[in-house]
Design a protein around this motif. Sequence first.
Motif, short mmCIF file in Angstrom:
data_model
loop_
_atom_site.label_atom_id
_atom_site.label_comp_id
_atom_site.label_asym_id
_atom_site.label_seq_id
_atom_site.Cartn_x
_atom_site.Cartn_y
_atom_site.Cartn_z
N ASN A 166 -13.94 -56.90 31.93
CA ASN A 166 -13.24 -56.90 33.21
C ASN A 166 -13.52 -55.61 33.98
OD1 ASN A 166 -11.18 -58.06 35.03
ND2 ASN A 166 -10.10 -56.18 34.51
N THR A 167 -13.92 -55.75 35.24
CA THR A 167 -14.08 -54.61 36.14
C THR A 167 -13.61 -55.02 37.52
OG1 THR A 167 -16.30 -55.20 36.90
CG2 THR A 167 -16.17 -53.83 34.93
N ASP A 168 -13.56 -54.05 38.42
CA ASP A 168 -13.35 -54.41 39.82
C ASP A 168 -14.67 -54.97 40.35
OD1 ASP A 168 -14.97 -52.19 40.24
OD2 ASP A 168 -13.35 -50.92 40.96
N GLN A 169 -14.72 -55.33 41.60
CA GLN A 169 -15.93 -55.94 42.16
C GLN A 169 -16.80 -54.90 42.87
OE1 GLN A 169 -16.86 -59.25 41.81
NE2 GLN A 169 -15.12 -59.52 40.45
N GLY A 170 -16.75 -53.66 42.40
CA GLY A 170 -17.59 -52.61 42.98
C GLY A 170 -19.06 -52.89 42.75
N SER A 171 -19.90 -52.36 43.62
CA SER A 171 -21.33 -52.68 43.57
C SER A 171 -22.00 -52.22 42.28
CB SER A 171 -22.04 -52.06 44.78
OG SER A 171 -21.94 -50.65 44.75
N GLN A 172 -21.48 -51.18 41.64
CA GLN A 172 -22.09 -50.74 40.39
C GLN A 172 -21.90 -51.77 39.28
OE1 GLN A 172 -19.82 -48.99 42.08
NE2 GLN A 172 -21.04 -47.34 42.93
N PHE A 173 -20.81 -52.52 39.32
CA PHE A 173 -20.50 -53.48 38.27
C PHE A 173 -20.99 -54.89 38.58
CE2 PHE A 173 -16.95 -50.32 37.96
CZ PHE A 173 -17.45 -49.69 36.84
N THR A 174 -21.39 -55.16 39.81
CA THR A 174 -21.89 -56.49 40.15
C THR A 174 -23.40 -56.50 40.36
OG1 THR A 174 -21.40 -56.11 42.50
CG2 THR A 174 -19.71 -57.25 41.19
N THR A 175 -24.04 -55.36 40.22
CA THR A 175 -25.49 -55.31 40.36
C THR A 175 -26.16 -56.07 39.21
OG1 THR A 175 -27.40 -53.85 40.60
CG2 THR A 175 -25.66 -53.09 39.16
N PRO A 176 -27.27 -56.70 39.46
CA PRO A 176 -27.96 -57.42 38.37
C PRO A 176 -28.31 -56.52 37.18
CG PRO A 176 -28.85 -58.09 40.50
CD PRO A 176 -27.89 -56.97 40.77
N ARG A 177 -28.59 -55.26 37.42
CA ARG A 177 -28.88 -54.35 36.30
C ARG A 177 -27.71 -54.27 35.32
NH1 ARG A 177 -30.38 -48.74 38.64
NH2 ARG A 177 -29.02 -49.42 40.31
N PHE A 178 -26.48 -54.31 35.82
CA PHE A 178 -25.29 -54.23 34.98
C PHE A 178 -24.96 -55.59 34.36
CE2 PHE A 178 -20.78 -53.92 34.02
CZ PHE A 178 -20.67 -52.64 33.49
N THR A 179 -24.97 -56.63 35.20
CA THR A 179 -24.57 -57.96 34.70
C THR A 179 -25.58 -58.54 33.71
OG1 THR A 179 -25.52 -58.99 36.66
CG2 THR A 179 -23.16 -58.49 36.71
N GLU A 180 -26.85 -58.20 33.84
CA GLU A 180 -27.85 -58.70 32.89
C GLU A 180 -27.61 -58.16 31.49
OE1 GLU A 180 -31.59 -57.66 34.67
OE2 GLU A 180 -31.47 -59.29 36.15
N VAL A 181 -27.14 -56.93 31.40
CA VAL A 181 -26.80 -56.36 30.10
C VAL A 181 -25.67 -57.15 29.46
CG1 VAL A 181 -25.95 -54.30 28.91
CG2 VAL A 181 -27.62 -54.07 30.75
N LEU A 182 -24.69 -57.54 30.26
CA LEU A 182 -23.56 -58.31 29.73
C LEU A 182 -23.97 -59.73 29.35
CD1 LEU A 182 -20.74 -57.17 32.14
CD2 LEU A 182 -20.90 -56.71 29.69
N GLU A 183 -24.83 -60.34 30.16
CA GLU A 183 -25.23 -61.73 29.89
C GLU A 183 -26.13 -61.78 28.67
OE1 GLU A 183 -26.95 -62.84 33.62
OE2 GLU A 183 -25.02 -63.23 34.53
#
Length: 183
Positions: A166-183
């Motif tokens: 869980n994070t806020d919807q800030g650009s650092q947490f919704t960038t593909p670089r970040f979300t790809e690590v989680l996926e």
Amino acid sequence: MRQCTLLQLNRSGVYYWPVPESEANLELMRLIDAQFLEAPYYGSRQMTRHLRRPGHDVGHKRARRLMAGMGRRAIYQKPRTTVPHPEHRKYPYLLRDLVIDRPNQVWCSDITYIPMRKGFLYLVAVMDWHTRKVLSWRLSNTMDAAFCVEALRDALVRYGTPEIFNTDQGSQFTTPRFTEVLE
């Protein structure tokens, strides 16, 4: 009493007489005004230190009151840590009515700032909601997503994978670089 009604004055306005500032306060206000022209980023605490150097006996609360009375507020850049990127995907909130009762069920992450003498340092932390343990953290002098991704990778290597992140919807947490690590 009838005159007050006709003039439409509040009773408190009739009985209240403002007390003029003392000569000492007026002198301090002149010094504050002169210094504020030189350094408009001085807040009440810095202004207090400035006034104490030549020997004026002033506390930060008095300096704050005088500055407020003069309409002087420190001018500085305020950080904006949560700025959504218009092209990034928005994710649903999964924690509504969820009972969090075990470690690694829900992790969270957020960015905060640490004010420094000249600017800010940004701190990102990854935390487990159940244990309230900080799993990983990083400092950066920019709001780039790279230090967020580093903190996330470090937490994943050390503690495994959570069920929900869980994070806020800030650009650092919704960038593909970040979300790809989680996926």
